[in-house]
Scaffold this motif. Structure first.
Motif, PDB file in Angstrom:
ATOM      1  N   SER A   1       6.147  -2.108  96.050  1.00  0.00           N
ATOM      2  CA  SER A   1       7.658  -2.211  95.251  1.00  0.00           C
ATOM      3  C   SER A   1       8.454  -1.968  96.081  1.00  0.00           C
ATOM      4  N   MET A   2       8.349  -1.288  97.334  1.00  0.00           N
ATOM      5  CA  MET A   2       9.528  -0.919  98.104  1.00  0.00           C
ATOM      6  C   MET A   2      10.315  -1.865  98.808  1.00  0.00           C
ATOM      7  N   ALA A   3       9.837  -2.774  99.300  1.00  0.00           N
ATOM      8  CA  ALA A   3      10.439  -3.841 100.074  1.00  0.00           C
ATOM      9  C   ALA A   3       9.340  -5.295 100.176  1.00  0.00           C
ATOM     10  N   ASP A   4       9.889  -6.564 100.538  1.00  0.00           N
ATOM     11  CA  ASP A   4       9.005  -7.504 100.558  1.00  0.00           C
ATOM     12  C   ASP A   4       8.470  -7.618 102.111  1.00  0.00           C
ATOM     13  N   HIS A   5       9.278  -7.103 103.165  1.00  0.00           N
ATOM     14  CA  HIS A   5       8.927  -7.251 104.486  1.00  0.00           C
ATOM     15  C   HIS A   5       9.086  -5.859 105.180  1.00  0.00           C
ATOM     16  N   MET A   6       8.244  -5.765 106.083  1.00  0.00           N
ATOM     17  CA  MET A   6       8.421  -4.679 107.040  1.00  0.00           C
ATOM     18  C   MET A   6       8.346  -5.051 108.618  1.00  0.00           C
ATOM     19  N   VAL A   7       9.364  -4.623 109.352  1.00  0.00           N
ATOM     20  CA  VAL A   7       9.282  -5.040 110.579  1.00  0.00           C
ATOM     21  C   VAL A   7       9.465  -3.736 111.508  1.00  0.00           C
ATOM     22  N   ILE A   8       8.364  -3.928 112.455  1.00  0.00           N
ATOM     23  CA  ILE A   8       8.144  -2.748 113.543  1.00  0.00           C
ATOM     24  C   ILE A   8       8.299  -3.323 114.952  1.00  0.00           C
ATOM     25  N   CYS A   9       9.066  -2.470 115.677  1.00  0.00           N
ATOM     26  CA  CYS A   9       9.374  -2.860 117.008  1.00  0.00           C
ATOM     27  C   CYS A   9       9.593  -1.616 117.875  1.00  0.00           C
ATOM     28  N   SER A  10       9.846  -1.879 119.184  1.00  0.00           N
ATOM     29  CA  SER A  10       9.807  -0.892 120.254  1.00  0.00           C
ATOM     30  C   SER A  10      10.855  -1.156 120.939  1.00  0.00           C
ATOM     31  N   GLY A  11      11.579   0.016 121.463  1.00  0.00           N
ATOM     32  CA  GLY A  11      12.424   0.075 122.504  1.00  0.00           C
ATOM     33  C   GLY A  11      11.991   0.766 123.587  1.00  0.00           C
ATOM     34  N   ARG A  12      12.250   0.778 124.928  1.00  0.00           N
ATOM     35  CA  ARG A  12      11.724   1.263 126.177  1.00  0.00           C
ATOM     36  C   ARG A  12      12.074   2.755 126.055  1.00  0.00           C
ATOM     37  N   SER A  13      13.269   3.243 125.528  1.00  0.00           N
ATOM     38  CA  SER A  13      13.835   4.474 125.847  1.00  0.00           C
ATOM     39  C   SER A  13      14.713   4.996 124.675  1.00  0.00           C
ATOM     40  N   THR A  14      14.885   6.447 124.108  1.00  0.00           N
ATOM     41  CA  THR A  14      15.713   6.607 123.328  1.00  0.00           C
ATOM     42  C   THR A  14      17.173   5.985 123.021  1.00  0.00           C
ATOM     43  N   ARG A  15      17.673   5.647 124.280  1.00  0.00           N
ATOM     44  CA  ARG A  15      18.968   5.140 124.288  1.00  0.00           C
ATOM     45  C   ARG A  15      18.770   3.431 123.918  1.00  0.00           C
ATOM     46  N   GLN A  16      17.730   2.689 124.306  1.00  0.00           N
ATOM     47  CA  GLN A  16      17.479   1.583 123.803  1.00  0.00           C
ATOM     48  C   GLN A  16      17.236   1.530 122.495  1.00  0.00           C
ATOM     49  N   VAL A  17      16.391   2.313 121.764  1.00  0.00           N
ATOM     50  CA  VAL A  17      15.949   2.302 120.463  1.00  0.00           C
ATOM     51  C   VAL A  17      17.558   2.446 119.529  1.00  0.00           C
ATOM     52  N   ALA A  18      18.231   3.430 119.921  1.00  0.00           N
ATOM     53  CA  ALA A  18      19.502   3.699 119.263  1.00  0.00           C
ATOM     54  C   ALA A  18      20.478   2.409 119.266  1.00  0.00           C
ATOM     55  N   ALA A  19      20.628   1.627 120.672  1.00  0.00           N
ATOM     56  CA  ALA A  19      21.424   0.579 120.948  1.00  0.00           C
ATOM     57  C   ALA A  19      20.739  -0.573 120.153  1.00  0.00           C
ATOM     58  N   ILE A  20      19.474  -0.727 119.801  1.00  0.00           N
ATOM     59  CA  ILE A  20      18.794  -1.998 119.325  1.00  0.00           C
ATOM     60  C   ILE A  20      19.231  -1.717 117.554  1.00  0.00           C
ATOM     61  N   SER A  21      19.046  -0.346 117.339  1.00  0.00           N
ATOM     62  CA  SER A  21      19.444  -0.260 115.783  1.00  0.00           C
ATOM     63  C   SER A  21      20.837  -0.399 115.426  1.00  0.00           C
ATOM     64  N   GLU A  22      21.830   0.216 116.184  1.00  0.00           N
ATOM     65  CA  GLU A  22      23.191   0.066 116.053  1.00  0.00           C
ATOM     66  C   GLU A  22      23.534  -1.403 115.994  1.00  0.00           C
ATOM     67  N   LYS A  23      23.069  -2.189 116.930  1.00  0.00           N
ATOM     68  CA  LYS A  23      23.243  -3.590 116.957  1.00  0.00           C
ATOM     69  C   LYS A  23      22.905  -4.346 115.708  1.00  0.00           C
ATOM     70  N   LEU A  24      21.579  -3.992 115.164  1.00  0.00           N
ATOM     71  CA  LEU A  24      20.960  -4.517 114.034  1.00  0.00           C
ATOM     72  C   LEU A  24      22.067  -4.117 112.713  1.00  0.00           C
ATOM     73  N   ILE A  25      22.544  -2.839 112.607  1.00  0.00           N
ATOM     74  CA  ILE A  25      23.182  -2.556 111.659  1.00  0.00           C
ATOM     75  C   ILE A  25      24.661  -3.220 111.420  1.00  0.00           C
ATOM     76  N   ASP A  26      25.204  -3.572 112.661  1.00  0.00           N
ATOM     77  CA  ASP A  26      26.512  -4.297 112.650  1.00  0.00           C
ATOM     78  C   ASP A  26      26.313  -5.529 112.232  1.00  0.00           C
ATOM     79  N   ARG A  27      25.060  -6.411 112.817  1.00  0.00           N
ATOM     80  CA  ARG A  27      25.022  -7.693 112.438  1.00  0.00           C
ATOM     81  C   ARG A  27      24.548  -7.850 111.008  1.00  0.00           C
ATOM     82  N   LEU A  28      23.951  -7.072 110.260  1.00  0.00           N
ATOM     83  CA  LEU A  28      23.637  -6.995 109.032  1.00  0.00           C
ATOM     84  C   LEU A  28      24.900  -6.986 108.099  1.00  0.00           C
TER      85      LEU A  28
END
Length: 123
Positions: free
Chosen positions: A44-71
């Motif tokens: 009941s928490m969500a209809d979809h879960m998406v899981i992915c990887s970034g190569r480094s802590t820097r890329q993980v943070a950048a991917i996340s930040e850009k996704l938040i901005d696009r949303l």
């Protein structure tokens, strides 16, 4: 329609739009091993879960930040975010699509796909 406390509820059509934007954003930012899991009827928490990887802590943070901005810019959606400062595992809750962005080692350790995938499905 599902509801996450503090985030506005979304219809299934909106949920699919959010999922499409999430996948597109992750692909644009070179996230690796993107897996979308349908949670409808499983949680009941969500209809979809998406899981992915970034190569480094820097890329993980950048991917996340850009996704938040696009949303926010494309759909007017605010998301709850946990772990962005550490960059090992970032959780982004859009209200109906939950996104996990991991460093590969952390993803392998927690193995969320195995927990949520339908038996017999390939990650």
């Amino acid at each position: 329609m599902t509801r996450t406390p503090g985030l506005k509820p979304v219809s299934t059509d909106q949920s699919d739009d959010i999922l499409a934007l999430v996948i597109s954003s992750l692909e644009d930012d070179k996230a690796e091993d993107i897996v979308a899991i349908d949670l409808a009827g499983k949680s009941s928490m969500a209809d979809h879960m998406v899981i992915c990887s970034g190569r480094s802590t820097r890329q993980v943070a950048a991917i996340s930040e850009k996704l938040i901005d696009r949303l926010k810019s494309d759909l007017g959606r605010l998301a709850k975010v946990e772990g962005k400062d550490q960059g090992d595992w970032v959780l982004i809750d859009t209200g109906d699509v939950v996104v996990h962005v991991f460093r590969p080692e952390v993803r392998e350790f927690y193995q969320l796909e195995k927990m949520w995938m339908t038996p017999g499905a390939q990650a």
